[in-house]
Each structure stands twice: as structure tokens, then as C-alpha cells.
Design an enzyme around this catalytic site. Structure first.
Site, PDB file in Angstrom:
ATOM      1  N   ASP A   1      -4.590  -0.706  -1.794  1.00 48.96           N
ATOM      2  CA  ASP A   1      -5.878  -0.094  -1.204  1.00 48.96           C
ATOM      3  C   ASP A   1      -6.939  -0.076  -1.939  1.00 48.96           C
ATOM      4  O   ASP A   1      -6.391   1.322  -3.066  1.00 48.96           O
ATOM      5  CB  ASP A   1      -5.552   0.637  -0.102  1.00 48.96           C
ATOM      6  CG  ASP A   1      -6.685   0.229   1.107  1.00 48.96           C
ATOM      7  OD1 ASP A   1      -6.857  -0.841   1.470  1.00 48.96           O
ATOM      8  OD2 ASP A   1      -7.118   1.286   1.551  1.00 48.96           O
TER       9      ASP A   1
ATOM     10  N   LYS B   1      -6.931  -4.629  -3.226  1.00 51.80           N
ATOM     11  CA  LYS B   1      -7.632  -5.274  -2.137  1.00 51.80           C
ATOM     12  C   LYS B   1      -8.996  -4.720  -0.886  1.00 51.80           C
ATOM     13  O   LYS B   1      -8.752  -3.221  -1.728  1.00 51.80           O
ATOM     14  CB  LYS B   1      -6.755  -6.073  -1.063  1.00 51.80           C
ATOM     15  CG  LYS B   1      -5.632  -5.212  -0.205  1.00 51.80           C
ATOM     16  CD  LYS B   1      -4.675  -5.543   0.650  1.00 51.80           C
ATOM     17  CE  LYS B   1      -4.191  -4.318   0.970  1.00 51.80           C
ATOM     18  NZ  LYS B   1      -4.725  -3.505   1.857  1.00 51.80           N
TER      19      LYS B   1
ATOM     20  N   HIS C   1     -11.015   0.634  -2.821  1.00 50.51           N
ATOM     21  CA  HIS C   1     -12.389   1.077  -2.240  1.00 50.51           C
ATOM     22  C   HIS C   1     -13.512   1.601  -3.097  1.00 50.51           C
ATOM     23  O   HIS C   1     -12.526   3.060  -3.704  1.00 50.51           O
ATOM     24  CB  HIS C   1     -12.169   1.697  -1.316  1.00 50.51           C
ATOM     25  CG  HIS C   1     -10.884   0.902   0.320  1.00 50.51           C
ATOM     26  ND1 HIS C   1     -11.356  -0.696   0.366  1.00 50.51           N
ATOM     27  CD2 HIS C   1     -10.069   1.865   0.863  1.00 50.51           C
ATOM     28  CE1 HIS C   1     -10.185  -0.809   1.215  1.00 50.51           C
ATOM     29  NE2 HIS C   1     -10.013   0.559   1.863  1.00 50.51           N
TER      30      HIS C   1
ATOM     31  N   ASP D   1       0.671  -1.327  -0.148  1.00 56.44           N
ATOM     32  CA  ASP D   1       0.032  -0.111   0.040  1.00 56.44           C
ATOM     33  C   ASP D   1       0.903   1.683  -0.042  1.00 56.44           C
ATOM     34  O   ASP D   1       0.545   2.329   0.569  1.00 56.44           O
ATOM     35  CB  ASP D   1      -1.300   0.352   1.236  1.00 56.44           C
ATOM     36  CG  ASP D   1      -1.662  -1.053   1.237  1.00 56.44           C
ATOM     37  OD1 ASP D   1      -2.031  -1.921  -0.128  1.00 56.44           O
ATOM     38  OD2 ASP D   1      -2.951  -1.188   2.157  1.00 56.44           O
TER      39      ASP D   1
ATOM     40  N   HIS E   1     -10.274   6.941   1.736  1.00 58.93           N
ATOM     41  CA  HIS E   1      -9.356   6.839   1.381  1.00 58.93           C
ATOM     42  C   HIS E   1      -9.311   5.860  -0.094  1.00 58.93           C
ATOM     43  O   HIS E   1     -10.483   4.259   0.306  1.00 58.93           O
ATOM     44  CB  HIS E   1      -7.880   6.485   2.141  1.00 58.93           C
ATOM     45  CG  HIS E   1      -8.675   5.396   2.807  1.00 58.93           C
ATOM     46  ND1 HIS E   1      -9.180   4.791   3.698  1.00 58.93           N
ATOM     47  CD2 HIS E   1      -7.998   3.793   2.356  1.00 58.93           C
ATOM     48  CE1 HIS E   1      -9.838   3.533   4.381  1.00 58.93           C
ATOM     49  NE2 HIS E   1      -9.005   2.863   3.796  1.00 58.93           N
TER      50      HIS E   1
ATOM     51  N   HIS F   1     -17.649   2.253   0.557  1.00 55.55           N
ATOM     52  CA  HIS F   1     -16.831   1.253   1.327  1.00 55.55           C
ATOM     53  C   HIS F   1     -17.186   1.330   2.774  1.00 55.55           C
ATOM     54  O   HIS F   1     -17.212   2.421   3.278  1.00 55.55           O
ATOM     55  CB  HIS F   1     -15.371   1.085   1.045  1.00 55.55           C
ATOM     56  CG  HIS F   1     -14.187  -0.226   1.873  1.00 55.55           C
ATOM     57  ND1 HIS F   1     -14.405  -0.334   3.308  1.00 55.55           N
ATOM     58  CD2 HIS F   1     -14.901  -1.153   0.859  1.00 55.55           C
ATOM     59  CE1 HIS F   1     -14.478  -1.315   3.202  1.00 55.55           C
ATOM     60  NE2 HIS F   1     -13.951  -2.134   1.829  1.00 55.55           N
TER      61      HIS F   1
ATOM     62  N   CYS G   1      -1.500  -2.624   7.273  1.00 54.43           N
ATOM     63  CA  CYS G   1      -2.290  -3.535   6.964  1.00 54.43           C
ATOM     64  C   CYS G   1      -0.504  -4.697   6.543  1.00 54.43           C
ATOM     65  O   CYS G   1      -0.733  -5.808   5.918  1.00 54.43           O
ATOM     66  CB  CYS G   1      -2.668  -2.762   5.378  1.00 54.43           C
ATOM     67  SG  CYS G   1      -3.961  -2.067   5.408  1.00 54.43           S
TER      68      CYS G   1
HETATM   69  C1  VGL Z   1      -4.847   0.423   5.940  1.00 56.22           C
HETATM   70  C2  VGL Z   1      -6.091   1.799   7.150  1.00 56.22           C
HETATM   71  C3  VGL Z   1      -7.192   1.393   6.088  1.00 56.22           C
HETATM   72  C4  VGL Z   1      -3.003   0.212   5.683  1.00 56.22           C
HETATM   73  C5  VGL Z   1      -5.440   0.376   4.529  1.00 56.22           C
HETATM   74  O1  VGL Z   1      -2.554   0.075   4.126  1.00 56.22           O
HETATM   75  O2  VGL Z   1      -2.361  -0.139   6.571  1.00 56.22           O
HETATM   76  N1  VGL Z   1      -5.367   1.038   6.837  1.00 56.22           N
HETATM   77  N2  VGL Z   1      -6.588   0.998   4.565  1.00 56.22           N
HETATM   78 ZN    ZN Z   2      -8.510   0.834   3.393  1.00 53.68          ZN
END
Ligand code: VGL
Ligand code: ZN
Length: 201
Positions: A50, A110, A52, A12, A85, A56, A155
Site C-alpha cells: 500500500d 498500489k 499512498h 501488504d 497510513h 490520499h 486488501c
Molecule cells: C488496507 C485499508 C486501507 C489493507 C489498505 O491492506 O487491507 N486496508 N488500506
Molecule cells: Zn490504504
């Protein structure tokens, strides 16, 4: 070059997790050059994203009255509510422009299911819905993974814990990760990873 069956998982490294982004992680961008350099040491490089939908269910905006960074209950368990996000096809969801994304063997997206968050690159937050990464790595003969990226305590940690549970030898390069650190989440994640046999380098 590492031993052949060793993959680098870059978690990510996206604009929304870097300074100026919607869910900015302090110094999230500082790790980019080091990650690019590390890619040369690995036969297989996987990037995760990430990704979404705008609706979401992990977004606080979908829960009237709920503040970002508060916690709610989902059918699959407790869930932190985040600022919107990494919305699919947005600039925030793009990789950091400095990341050598062209080096990737595979890009895994994901968090696509609006009803389930997915911190881990291996399983959604119900801990049961597989992303397919386990099968991909196994079919490439991978037995060990090194993780870098964002965020250490979400993550990266969830991915590392799942990788260990699946039987991979797991290293997290802490110097090439940065954390959100919400209510002690970083120290908790570090303890959990240590207990799971993850090497913290
Ligand atoms: C993440 C919070 C929400 C991450 C992703 O990449 O750590 N954290 N979505
Ligand atoms: Zn996320």
C-alpha cells in the site's frame, strides 16, 4: 514446490498494518514467519505494498469533520475513511522487517493515485483501473494464485475476488492472514470469497 504455474501473493505485510502501526491489525506480525516459510513452495512470489501520497483521499484527515473508520461517498462508490497510513517512503510503508522481501520476483505498489483507493492488487477501487498484475502473472504463465497477508477483509479479499473474476484458481490461506473486522467486514468478506469459488484454506 507447487505446480509451476502457481504464484504466491503476499498482500501488504507492512509496518503500518502491524501492532504499533497507524492502521494496526491485531496479530498482523504473527503471520510473518509462516509467510516466509511458504515462499519456498512457489515459483513466483509477488509482494504488494500500500503506497499512498500524503494527500490520499482515503485518509479521514483529508475530509474535514470526518472520523477515521467512517464511510463517505466517492465518485466510484462508498469508501471507508482510514487513519493516515502507508505514506510513500515512510517507515510505516516499509515491509515488516522480518519479511523475506528479498525473495520477491515482483513488488507491486498500489493506492498511488490520490483520488482512488486501491484495496485490490489487480484493480483500483473504481474496479476498472488496472494495476498491471493480471498481465504480469499471465505473461509468466500463472494460472493459480495463493494469497496471504493483511488485511483479510480488505486488501486480501478484494484481491482474491478480482483474481477469481479474472479466471485464476484462488486459494486464501486464512491462517496466514489477519483482519481489520470493521462492522462485520470479515464475515461479509468470507461469504463473498466462498461465493466466488475461492478456496479458504
Ligand atoms: C488496507 C485499508 C486501507 C489493507 C489498505 O491492506 O487491507 N486496508 N488500506
Ligand atoms: Zn490504504
Amino acid at each position: 514446490m507447487q505446480d509451476a504455474p502457481h504464484a504466491l501473493l503476499v498482500i501488504d505485510v507492512q509496518n503500518d498494518f502491524c501492532p504499533g502501526g497507524a492502521l494496526a491489525v491485531a496479530e498482523g506480525d504473527v503471520i510473518v514467519p509462516g509467510i516466509n516459510a511458504l515462499m519456498a513452495d512457489f515459483a513466483v512470489v509477488v509482494l504488494t505494498q500500500d503506497w499512498h501520497p500524503a494527500t490520499h483521499s482515503s485518509f479521514a484527515s483529508r475530509h474535514p469533520g470526518a472520523a477515521p473508520f467512517s464511510e463517505t461517498r466517492m465518485p466510484y462508490g462508498p469508501q471507508t475513511l482510514w487513519p493516515d497510513h502507508c505514506i510513500q517512503n515512510s517507515t510505516g510503508a516499509d515491509f515488516h522487517p522480518g519479511l523475506t522481501a528479498g525473495r520477491a520476483d515482483m513488488i507491486l505498489r498500489k493506492g498511488v493515485n490520490p483520488a482512488i483507493d486501491s484495496y485490490s492488487a489487480f484493480f483500483e477501487n473504481d474496479r476498472q483501473t488496472a494495476t498491471g498484475l493480471d498481465g504480469y502473472l499471465r505473461s509468466r504463465g500463472i494460472t493459480a494464485v495463493t494469497l496471504v497477508g493483511l488485511a483479510t477483509d480488505y486488501c486480501v479479499a478484494y484481491s482474491a475476488l478480482d483474481a477469481a473474476r479474472l479466471g485464476f484458481a484462488v486459494t486464501v490461506r486464512g491462517d496466514l492472514c489477519r483482519a481489520i473486522d470493521l462492522n462485520g467486514s470479515l464475515s461479509a468478506a468470507l461469504v463473498q470469497m466462498q461465493e466466488a469459488g475461492v478456496t479458504l484454506a
